[in-house]
Design a protein around this motif. Structure first.
Motif, mmCIF file in Angstrom:
data_model
loop_
_atom_site.group_PDB
_atom_site.id
_atom_site.type_symbol
_atom_site.label_atom_id
_atom_site.label_comp_id
_atom_site.label_asym_id
_atom_site.label_seq_id
_atom_site.Cartn_x
_atom_site.Cartn_y
_atom_site.Cartn_z
ATOM 1 N N ARG A 139 0.832 -1.207 0.000
ATOM 2 C CA ARG A 139 0.000 0.000 0.000
ATOM 3 C C ARG A 139 0.868 1.259 0.000
ATOM 4 O O ARG A 139 0.540 2.247 -0.655
ATOM 5 N N ARG A 140 1.986 1.227 0.738
ATOM 6 C CA ARG A 140 2.873 2.387 0.753
ATOM 7 C C ARG A 140 3.588 2.541 -0.585
ATOM 8 O O ARG A 140 3.752 3.656 -1.101
ATOM 9 N N ALA A 141 4.038 1.419 -1.162
ATOM 10 C CA ALA A 141 4.841 1.467 -2.379
ATOM 11 C C ALA A 141 4.007 1.764 -3.617
ATOM 12 O O ALA A 141 4.541 2.279 -4.608
ATOM 13 N N LEU A 142 2.720 1.423 -3.579
ATOM 14 C CA LEU A 142 1.853 1.594 -4.749
ATOM 15 C C LEU A 142 0.655 2.457 -4.375
ATOM 16 O O LEU A 142 -0.489 1.998 -4.391
ATOM 17 N N PRO A 143 0.886 3.710 -4.020
ATOM 18 C CA PRO A 143 -0.202 4.561 -3.528
ATOM 19 C C PRO A 143 -1.279 4.762 -4.601
ATOM 20 O O PRO A 143 -0.978 5.053 -5.757
ATOM 21 N N GLY A 144 -2.523 4.575 -4.188
ATOM 22 C CA GLY A 144 -3.642 4.827 -5.078
ATOM 23 C C GLY A 144 -3.937 3.738 -6.072
ATOM 24 O O GLY A 144 -4.942 3.797 -6.797
ATOM 25 N N GLU A 145 -3.093 2.722 -6.144
ATOM 26 C CA GLU A 145 -3.309 1.653 -7.131
ATOM 27 C C GLU A 145 -4.302 0.629 -6.615
ATOM 28 O O GLU A 145 -4.234 0.223 -5.443
ATOM 29 N N GLU A 146 -5.201 0.192 -7.475
ATOM 30 C CA GLU A 146 -6.075 -0.926 -7.130
ATOM 31 C C GLU A 146 -5.255 -2.200 -7.280
ATOM 32 O O GLU A 146 -4.869 -2.587 -8.382
ATOM 33 N N LEU A 147 -4.958 -2.823 -6.161
ATOM 34 C CA LEU A 147 -4.006 -3.933 -6.173
ATOM 35 C C LEU A 147 -4.589 -5.158 -6.860
ATOM 36 O O LEU A 147 -5.728 -5.567 -6.617
ATOM 37 N N ALA A 148 -3.775 -5.738 -7.705
ATOM 38 C CA ALA A 148 -4.063 -7.015 -8.358
ATOM 39 C C ALA A 148 -2.726 -7.652 -8.661
ATOM 40 O O ALA A 148 -1.695 -6.956 -8.768
ATOM 41 N N SER A 149 -2.693 -8.974 -8.787
ATOM 42 C CA SER A 149 -1.413 -9.637 -9.024
ATOM 43 C C SER A 149 -0.737 -9.120 -10.285
ATOM 44 O O SER A 149 0.491 -9.139 -10.392
ATOM 45 N N ASP A 150 -1.542 -8.632 -11.257
ATOM 46 C CA ASP A 150 -0.981 -8.137 -12.503
ATOM 47 C C ASP A 150 -1.239 -6.651 -12.727
ATOM 48 O O ASP A 150 -1.207 -6.172 -13.858
ATOM 49 N N SER A 151 -1.488 -5.898 -11.662
ATOM 50 C CA SER A 151 -1.659 -4.453 -11.813
ATOM 51 C C SER A 151 -0.303 -3.828 -12.171
ATOM 52 O O SER A 151 0.753 -4.428 -11.939
ATOM 53 N N PRO A 152 -0.296 -2.631 -12.774
ATOM 54 C CA PRO A 152 0.972 -2.065 -13.263
ATOM 55 C C PRO A 152 2.070 -1.978 -12.207
ATOM 56 O O PRO A 152 3.222 -2.337 -12.466
ATOM 57 N N GLY A 153 1.721 -1.506 -11.027
ATOM 58 C CA GLY A 153 2.734 -1.388 -9.986
ATOM 59 C C GLY A 153 3.238 -2.737 -9.508
ATOM 60 O O GLY A 153 4.431 -2.915 -9.261
ATOM 61 N N MET A 154 2.325 -3.705 -9.365
ATOM 62 C CA MET A 154 2.742 -5.044 -8.945
ATOM 63 C C MET A 154 3.696 -5.654 -9.972
ATOM 64 O O MET A 154 4.690 -6.282 -9.604
ATOM 65 N N LEU A 155 3.401 -5.491 -11.234
ATOM 66 C CA LEU A 155 4.280 -6.040 -12.263
ATOM 67 C C LEU A 155 5.622 -5.327 -12.278
ATOM 68 O O LEU A 155 6.671 -5.956 -12.490
ATOM 69 N N HIS A 156 5.620 -4.011 -12.034
ATOM 70 C CA HIS A 156 6.885 -3.279 -12.012
ATOM 71 C C HIS A 156 7.735 -3.689 -10.817
ATOM 72 O O HIS A 156 8.976 -3.698 -10.901
ATOM 73 N N HIS A 157 7.084 -4.011 -9.710
ATOM 74 C CA HIS A 157 7.805 -4.433 -8.506
ATOM 75 C C HIS A 157 7.913 -5.953 -8.445
ATOM 76 O O HIS A 157 7.926 -6.544 -7.368
ATOM 77 N N GLN A 158 8.019 -6.566 -9.603
ATOM 78 C CA GLN A 158 8.315 -7.997 -9.768
ATOM 79 C C GLN A 158 9.392 -8.069 -10.846
ATOM 80 O O GLN A 158 9.128 -7.895 -12.028
#
Length: 789
Positions: A508-527
């Motif tokens: 939540r801190r690292a991806l502020p405002g993002e709707e979390l999903a395993s393949d959301s843009p921020g999750m993919l960038h932080h993988q």
């Protein structure tokens, strides 16, 4: 007496015509971040927005006053990152090209504007590559052409943030007559007598001065002459207390003080803490191949290890308190060995001091990882110089027990297509089998050296042969189910692991405002791993129904799968002691918020894996294992005392009924493993049955089928707030209950991880940092297994 003045104030960083305040020690990225010039590269997609920083030149400046009163004044940099040109009032003092070294410049009588200009590490590396030719590597970035922290160029768990700056302290040293240039302590112990040999090198300003050194340790004092620029002072300390790894004894440390004298006038001093212990590495051939067993003070160890990466991609931000917090977390997880991985750095004294105090053995890689490294100049001279400096710097630490030549480069040469591509070009073998063992043998003969990890000890065998030396087990994570860890018994597993996402609050801190999903843009960038999410989901699908569109469930199950996978390997390999003599989990920590193999995420929060390590790395462990066609209970006893008790075995149904039971006595000798056969009539059959083994408050579970096939009952339990945490009372089987405390409050931490409760059982889960306890809120943060999920 030598006088040292830190140079921490008044620095500015020149950026496109602007003068920004600079912190020293520090780096360009942290200065730009503090000035608001760049976004936080750890948040969202910020990493991509700051990629330009590593491609620019940067200049640090401050004013340096000329000084008098001593014969010589030196400007000393403990670390420059990396390709730098140092000038004082326009006069060139020197150029540097190695992050892993310190530098000293004579500035006697000089003053004016001190300028440190950093060229782009990319430009330096690409220039060296242009002169020496292409070499293969695991990644496209040119990290093998420059002596710099390799993972700043990115890794499969780290961002590409190529740093520059004065990353370690800088100071002025003023001295007269002579100073201590180097002290090389050889510390040994025999028959209760500790011997300290201090090999001293001095630098003189006046050759004719008569010099001596006096040293004290443990109440013993000795003195020796300096002949020319060298001397040796020897001290024998009777009845020393031995330093032990954690879990084997105490960690007494002795202060060593050395003073350089001219006619009884103190000129300079050197102070360190040491510990008395012996260390051997038993690599003798046997019926199973050849081993890799640490022997400390004559005691053979099963090493309970973790791999350590730099705790921040900007290492200048890591201080004493953070090192101690992270290493305390390692010790709390039952760890007794920390491998400092070769794609990082030689850590600061604060790191090794903490390991000395906590009893954490240190395996130190030289900084080479996953690449073919040229052996020609300018790199060859830099490699030997950095090795000589850092071997001597780290020698006082009793925690340091192994020098290791590299990470995966010997393996890469044989298996990753390098041999053909290199076509006879140098690639690092001369470092690992020549330069580095020669340096260690000359300077630090008190410790063993290994050429690399993995390494079978000879080119006559495959470098990663599990029967010989160290082994890295990555086929399982990359292609197979974690059950395949049980397919063999390596002599020492120096790397293996399984990915899992960081804590919810970290995301939540690292991806502020993002709707979390395993393949959301921020999750993919932080993988950062190649097909990382694909491997996560394939590994999940072998055991669970992969939840579609339910991030919270996906998050819980992937963390469970990570803990289960690592536990499966450790339990199997520990049960085969002494054939297998250690496991080193990849990895303890993270350098930013990311989905990775770490047990502690980039914000310092413990994943369920951390708590599972505490269970599987405990001195005593119960584990149910299949041996051939039989099920056995392995009682692993790594404690110093014999373990005798009675096993309670229960064959149960998932609905809660007891199908059969038995009580079986057992005895496991000190530092040993005993197998207790499970009666055939108690072996569970089919998806509705499982086996429970209990003894002395420890438990082992065995389910004969994957969770996907188990018809778990709808979990029913009550939650109550109790002093210091919550209590959960189960009315049904509750499998792998997990309190995600950070969902209650980002500052909250749970004191235990996954726990399975049978109907009628209860557990108290301690919670720290939760300001407003509430039972309903606690229930909302509890996760467990459900049918098919």
């Amino acid at each position: 007496m030598l006088e040292a003045t830190p140079l921490t104030e008044g620095w500015i960083l020149h950026h496109e015509g602007e003068a920004l305040p600079a912190s020293v020690p520090g780096c360009v990225h942290t200065d730009l971040l503090a000035a608001g010039v760049i976004p936080d590269p750890f948040l969202g997609l910020g990493e991509t927005e700051v990629a330009w920083v590593g491609r620019r030149e940067w200049t640090y400046e401050t004013q340096l006053a000329a000084t008098n009163g001593h014969e010589q004044t030196d400007l000393v940099f403990d670390g420059l990152d990396t390709a730098a040109e140092i000038r004082l009032d326009g006069r060139l003092l020197g150029r540097t090209r190695n992050m892993h070294r310190s530098y000293r410049f004579d500035v006697t009588g000089l003053g004016g504007r001190l300028s440190v200009r950093f060229g782009s590490a990319y430009a330096e590396a690409e220039a060296v590559r242009g002169r020496l030719g292409e070499r293969p590597a695991a990644y496209a970035e040119p990290y093998q052409y420059i002596r710099k922290m390799a993972c700043s160029f990115g890794w499969d768990w780290g961002p590409t943030l190529v740093t520059a700056g004065i990353w370690r302290p800088v100071r002025l040293e003023r001295w007269s007559t002579a100073r201590v240039a180097r002290v090389r302590p050889l510390v040994t112990v025999e028959d209760g007598v500790g011997r300290v040999e201090l090999h001293v090198d001095v630098e003189r300003s006046r050759v004719e001065a008569e010099l001596s050194v006096e040293a004290t340790v443990g109440g013993v004092r000795a003195r020796a002459r300096i002949d020319g620029t060298r001397g040796v002072v020897r001290l024998d300390v009777p009845d020393v207390r031995l330093w032990w790894p954690r879990g084997y004894g105490e960690q007494p440390l002795y202060d060593v003080e050395l003073t350089l004298l001219h006619e009884d006038r103190a000129l300079d001093g050197w102070r360190r803490r040491i510990g008395f212990r012996t260390v051997e590495l038993d690599r003798r051939p046997d019926a199973h191949g050849s081993g890799f067993t640490f022997v400390v003070n004559g005691e053979r160890l099963f090493a309970r290890g973790v791999n350590w990466i730099p705790d921040d991609v900007f290492p200048s931000r890591i201080g004493r308190d953070r090192y101690r917090e992270r290493l305390r977390q390692a010790a709390d997880a039952g760890v007794d060995l920390v491998r400092v991985w070769g794609g990082g750095i030689y850590e600061s004294e604060d790191f090794y001091d903490a390991c000395d105090e906590f009893g954490l053995l240190v395996w130190q890689d030289f900084p080479f990882a996953c690449a073919a490294y040229p052996e020609e100049q300018p790199l060859r001279g830099e490699v030997e110089a950095e090795a000589r400096e850092n071997v001597v710097r780290l020698m006082p630490h009793p925690s340091l027990v192994l020098w290791n030549g590299n990470n995966e480069n010997l393996w890469g040469f044989r298996d990753w297509g390098w041999e053909e591509r290199l076509a006879g070009d140098s690639w690092g073998e001369g470092y690992y089998l020549g330069v580095l063992p020669r340096v260690v043998a000359e300077l630090d003969p008190t410790r063993p050296y290994a050429a690399g990890s993995p390494w079978s000890g000879s080119w006559d065998r495959h470098p990663n042969d599990p029967a010989y030396g160290t082994h890295h087990s990555w086929e399982v994570w990359n292609r197979e189910d974690y059950a395949e860890y049980r397919a063999n018994v390596p002599r020492f597993v120096a790397e293996f692991g399984w990915q899992g996402p960081p804590a919810y609050a970290t995301l939540r801190r690292a991806l502020p405002g993002e709707e979390l999903a395993s393949d959301s843009p921020g999750m993919l960038h932080h993988q950062k791993a190649d097909d990382g999410n694909g491997k996560l989901e394939r590994g999940l699908a072998r055991h669970f129904a992969v939840p579609e569109g339910d991030f919270d469930r996906w998050h819980y199950l992937t963390q469970v799968n990570q803990a289960r996978a690592v536990a499966a390997g450790i339990e199997h390999w520990r049960s085969h002691w002494p054939v297998c003599a250690g496991t080193v989990v990849w990895q303890l920590n993270d350098c930013w918020p990311v989905t990775s193999w770490a047990a502690i995420d980039g914000d310092g929060r413990e994943k369920p894996l951390h708590h599972e390590l505490r269970r599987v790395y405990a001195d005593r462990l119960l584990t149910l294992q299949v041996r051939g066609s039989s099920l056995v209970l392995a009682a692993v006893n790594q404690s110093a005392e014999e373990w005798s008790g009675t096993l309670t075995l229960r064959r149960m149904s998932v609905e809660g009924g007891v199908i059969g039971s038995s009580r079986v006595p057992f005895t496991a000798g000190r530092r040993s493993v005993v197998d207790v056969g499970v009666p055939r009539e108690l072996e569970p059959v089919g998806p509705k049955e499982f086996l429970v083994a209990d003894a002395d408050g420890l438990r082992a579970l065995y389910f004969p089928v994957p969770d996907l096939e188990v018809p778990y009952p709808r979990p029913e339990f009550e939650v109550e707030i109790v002093p210091g945490g919550i209590e959960v009372r189960a009315h049904t089987l509750v499998r792998d209950l997990l309190l995600q405390a950070d969902r209650l409050d980002p500052a909250a931490r749970a004191e235990r991880g996954l726990v399975t409760l049978l109907a009628g059982e209860r557990v108290t889960i301690g919670v720290r940092g939760w300001q407003t306890p509430d039972a309903e809120k606690a229930r909302s943060a509890l996760y467990c297994m459900e049918t098919g999920r």
